[in-house]
Design an enzyme around this catalytic site. Structure first.
Site, PDB file in Angstrom:
ATOM      1  N   SER A  98     -57.793 -14.504 -32.248  1.00  0.00           N
ATOM      2  CA  SER A  98     -57.088 -15.758 -32.581  1.00  0.00           C
ATOM      3  C   SER A  98     -57.722 -16.877 -31.761  1.00  0.00           C
ATOM      4  CB  SER A  98     -55.603 -15.649 -32.239  1.00  0.00           C
ATOM      5  OG  SER A  98     -55.020 -14.555 -32.883  1.00  0.00           O
ATOM      6  N   LYS A 173     -53.175 -18.505 -39.079  1.00  0.00           N
ATOM      7  CA  LYS A 173     -52.718 -17.752 -37.896  1.00  0.00           C
ATOM      8  C   LYS A 173     -51.976 -18.671 -36.917  1.00  0.00           C
ATOM      9  CE  LYS A 173     -52.382 -14.677 -34.583  1.00  0.00           C
ATOM     10  NZ  LYS A 173     -51.421 -13.582 -34.632  1.00  0.00           N
ATOM     11  N   LYS A 241     -51.813 -19.526 -25.137  1.00  0.00           N
ATOM     12  CA  LYS A 241     -53.106 -19.915 -25.727  1.00  0.00           C
ATOM     13  C   LYS A 241     -52.918 -20.323 -27.185  1.00  0.00           C
ATOM     14  CE  LYS A 241     -55.323 -16.683 -27.511  1.00  0.00           C
ATOM     15  NZ  LYS A 241     -55.568 -16.000 -28.788  1.00  0.00           N
TER      16      LYS A 241
HETATM   17  P1  NAD Z   1     -56.625  -7.654 -24.865  1.00  0.00           P
HETATM   18  O1  NAD Z   1     -56.742  -8.540 -23.675  1.00  0.00           O
HETATM   19  O2  NAD Z   1     -55.795  -6.428 -24.778  1.00  0.00           O
HETATM   20  O3  NAD Z   1     -58.100  -7.181 -25.328  1.00  0.00           O
HETATM   21  C1  NAD Z   1     -59.223  -8.001 -25.294  1.00  0.00           C
HETATM   22  C2  NAD Z   1     -60.440  -7.137 -25.060  1.00  0.00           C
HETATM   23  O4  NAD Z   1     -61.602  -7.983 -25.082  1.00  0.00           O
HETATM   24  C3  NAD Z   1     -60.450  -6.424 -23.701  1.00  0.00           C
HETATM   25  O5  NAD Z   1     -60.482  -5.031 -23.915  1.00  0.00           O
HETATM   26  C4  NAD Z   1     -61.722  -6.912 -23.022  1.00  0.00           C
HETATM   27  O6  NAD Z   1     -62.475  -5.877 -22.403  1.00  0.00           O
HETATM   28  C5  NAD Z   1     -62.532  -7.429 -24.191  1.00  0.00           C
HETATM   29  N1  NAD Z   1     -63.494  -8.445 -23.765  1.00  0.00           N
HETATM   30  C6  NAD Z   1     -63.258  -9.628 -23.139  1.00  0.00           C
HETATM   31  N2  NAD Z   1     -64.427 -10.272 -22.907  1.00  0.00           N
HETATM   32  C7  NAD Z   1     -65.405  -9.464 -23.391  1.00  0.00           C
HETATM   33  C8  NAD Z   1     -66.819  -9.553 -23.426  1.00  0.00           C
HETATM   34  N3  NAD Z   1     -67.471 -10.601 -22.914  1.00  0.00           N
HETATM   35  N4  NAD Z   1     -67.514  -8.536 -23.993  1.00  0.00           N
HETATM   36  C9  NAD Z   1     -66.873  -7.464 -24.497  1.00  0.00           C
HETATM   37  N5  NAD Z   1     -65.531  -7.314 -24.493  1.00  0.00           N
HETATM   38  C10 NAD Z   1     -64.815  -8.303 -23.933  1.00  0.00           C
HETATM   39  O7  NAD Z   1     -56.153  -8.601 -26.056  1.00  0.00           O
HETATM   40  P2  NAD Z   1     -55.418  -8.158 -27.428  1.00  0.00           P
HETATM   41  O8  NAD Z   1     -53.951  -8.144 -27.219  1.00  0.00           O
HETATM   42  O9  NAD Z   1     -56.099  -6.970 -28.001  1.00  0.00           O
HETATM   43  O10 NAD Z   1     -55.708  -9.470 -28.321  1.00  0.00           O
HETATM   44  C11 NAD Z   1     -56.991  -9.721 -28.887  1.00  0.00           C
HETATM   45  C12 NAD Z   1     -56.878 -10.923 -29.806  1.00  0.00           C
HETATM   46  O11 NAD Z   1     -55.959 -10.618 -30.860  1.00  0.00           O
HETATM   47  C13 NAD Z   1     -56.359 -12.192 -29.110  1.00  0.00           C
HETATM   48  O12 NAD Z   1     -57.016 -13.321 -29.629  1.00  0.00           O
HETATM   49  C14 NAD Z   1     -54.891 -12.194 -29.475  1.00  0.00           C
HETATM   50  O13 NAD Z   1     -54.354 -13.515 -29.464  1.00  0.00           O
HETATM   51  C15 NAD Z   1     -54.929 -11.585 -30.874  1.00  0.00           C
HETATM   52  N6  NAD Z   1     -53.705 -10.892 -31.291  1.00  0.00           N
HETATM   53  C16 NAD Z   1     -53.043 -10.057 -30.430  1.00  0.00           C
HETATM   54  C17 NAD Z   1     -51.877  -9.411 -30.873  1.00  0.00           C
HETATM   55  C18 NAD Z   1     -51.087  -8.497 -29.957  1.00  0.00           C
HETATM   56  O14 NAD Z   1     -49.957  -8.136 -30.320  1.00  0.00           O
HETATM   57  N7  NAD Z   1     -51.614  -8.068 -28.822  1.00  0.00           N
HETATM   58  C19 NAD Z   1     -51.411  -9.619 -32.175  1.00  0.00           C
HETATM   59  C20 NAD Z   1     -52.130 -10.433 -33.033  1.00  0.00           C
HETATM   60  C21 NAD Z   1     -53.283 -11.077 -32.580  1.00  0.00           C
END
Ligand code: NAD
Length: 298
Positions: A98, A173, A241
């Protein structure tokens, strides 16, 4: 048609189970993420861990990114070790993080001269939707690219919709996050109101869930409210965010969102009070603090 090889970057709360659903659907998935346990989990599910973005994308036909926010998406896309430097021409890059609509448009423009096609495809449905493969996927980009990606996205979600050109998926979104935050805040206020009034909360939520007040938020977060259980899920930091994304995109569009502005402030307040790492249902704690509820977490 053989299934494309997939590179998956970002194996966090959402990315890990989504990549696993692709493996179950028969895709070969090579993944890269920052935490070692994320790579171990991918290997245990039958995927191939990589040591860098460059290594992950080397032989991929499709690259999926599922990263926290704009800065990480930019770093993974544009870095020396990044996707655009190392993906083969013709690769389809699907950013499911997102981020702002502007970031989605800029990414598509930067990728075009390299022959890399881009879709923005953020999701809704939370961790449970990611695990179950029942996400809503809102897609922006070219129609032909969407049609090509449709089977892969169908392994991740049950509602997969092409919303328009680059950035349109992120705009939808942002609207989704506005609705979810307002709904969570309303549910949290109702919970505190009901408890302070001496009404049995379980009974109240049962009947509310059968009427016009019913919502996916109320159903999915009911346990969190009843048990005061705020393990994420979706972190308040990430919703903060997203409220920034809504605020920025709405200003650019000339849309005035009074309720959105208030809820964005309440999400920011929760974060400022130290609740940023909790699930967004912890907006309840903010209402409790405002109401001076005895026993409310400080
Ligand atoms: P999270 O923090 O659990 O996972 C993010 C991952 O990105 C981590 O595992 C991290 O290692 C990886 N990462 C960060 N920088 C990196 C890099 N330079 N190279 C490789 N990997 C890297 O976050 P999440 O909850 O999985 O959310 C991910 C996205 O999805 C966000 O944008 C969030 O807003 C969106 N989202 C989350 C949810 C939810 O319920 N958690 C629901 C819908 C959308």
């Amino acid at each position: 048609m053989p299934l494309p090889r997939v590179a998956w970057i970002g194996l966090g709360i959402m990315g890990a189970p989504m990549a696993e659903n692709l493996l179950k659907a028969g895709y070969a998935v090579t993944g890269y993420t920052l935490e070692a346990h994320g790579l171990d989990r991918l290997a245990a599910a039958g995927g191939t861990p990589a040591r860098s973005v460059r290594e992950a994308v080397a032989h991929a036909g499709v690259v999926v990114t599922m990263l926290p926010a704009d800065a990480e998406v930019a770093a993974v896309a544009h870095g020396d070790d990044g996707v655009l430097a190392h993906a083969a021409p013709g690769t389809l890059l699907i950013d499911m993080s997102s981020v702002t609509p502007r970031t989605a448009v800029a990414l598509a423009e930067a990728a075009r001269p390299r022959g890399v096609r881009v879709l923005d495809a953020p999701v809704s449905g939370g961790e449970a939707g990611a695990v179950e493969g029942t996400l809503s996927v809102m897609v922006g980009g070219g129609r032909a690219d969407f049609d090509e990606a449709r089977p892969l996205l169908g392994a991740l979600g049950t509602t997969v919709v092409h919303c328009g050109p680059h950035g349109a998926g992120q705009t939808v979104k942002a609207a989704n996050q506005l609705i979810v935050a307002a709904n969570l805040q309303a549910c949290a206020e109702a919970v505190v109101f009901l408890e302070k009034s001496g009404v049995d909360l379980t009974a109240a939520l049962d009947v509310l869930s059968g009427g016009l007040a019913a919502s996916a938020v109320l159903t999915r977060k009911r346990h969190n409210f009843l048990a005061r259980e705020f393990t994420p899920g979706f972190r308040i930091d990430l919703h903060h965010k997203d409220m920034g994304i809504v605020t920025d995109a709405a200003r650019r569009a000339g849309a005035v969102l009074p309720l959105g502005a208030l809820v964005a402030t309440l999400v920011a307040a929760a974060r400022a009070q130290g609740d940023g790492g909790l699930d967004h249902s912890a907006l309840l704690r903010g209402v409790e603090r405002l109401s001076g509820t005895p026993g409310a977490a400080s």
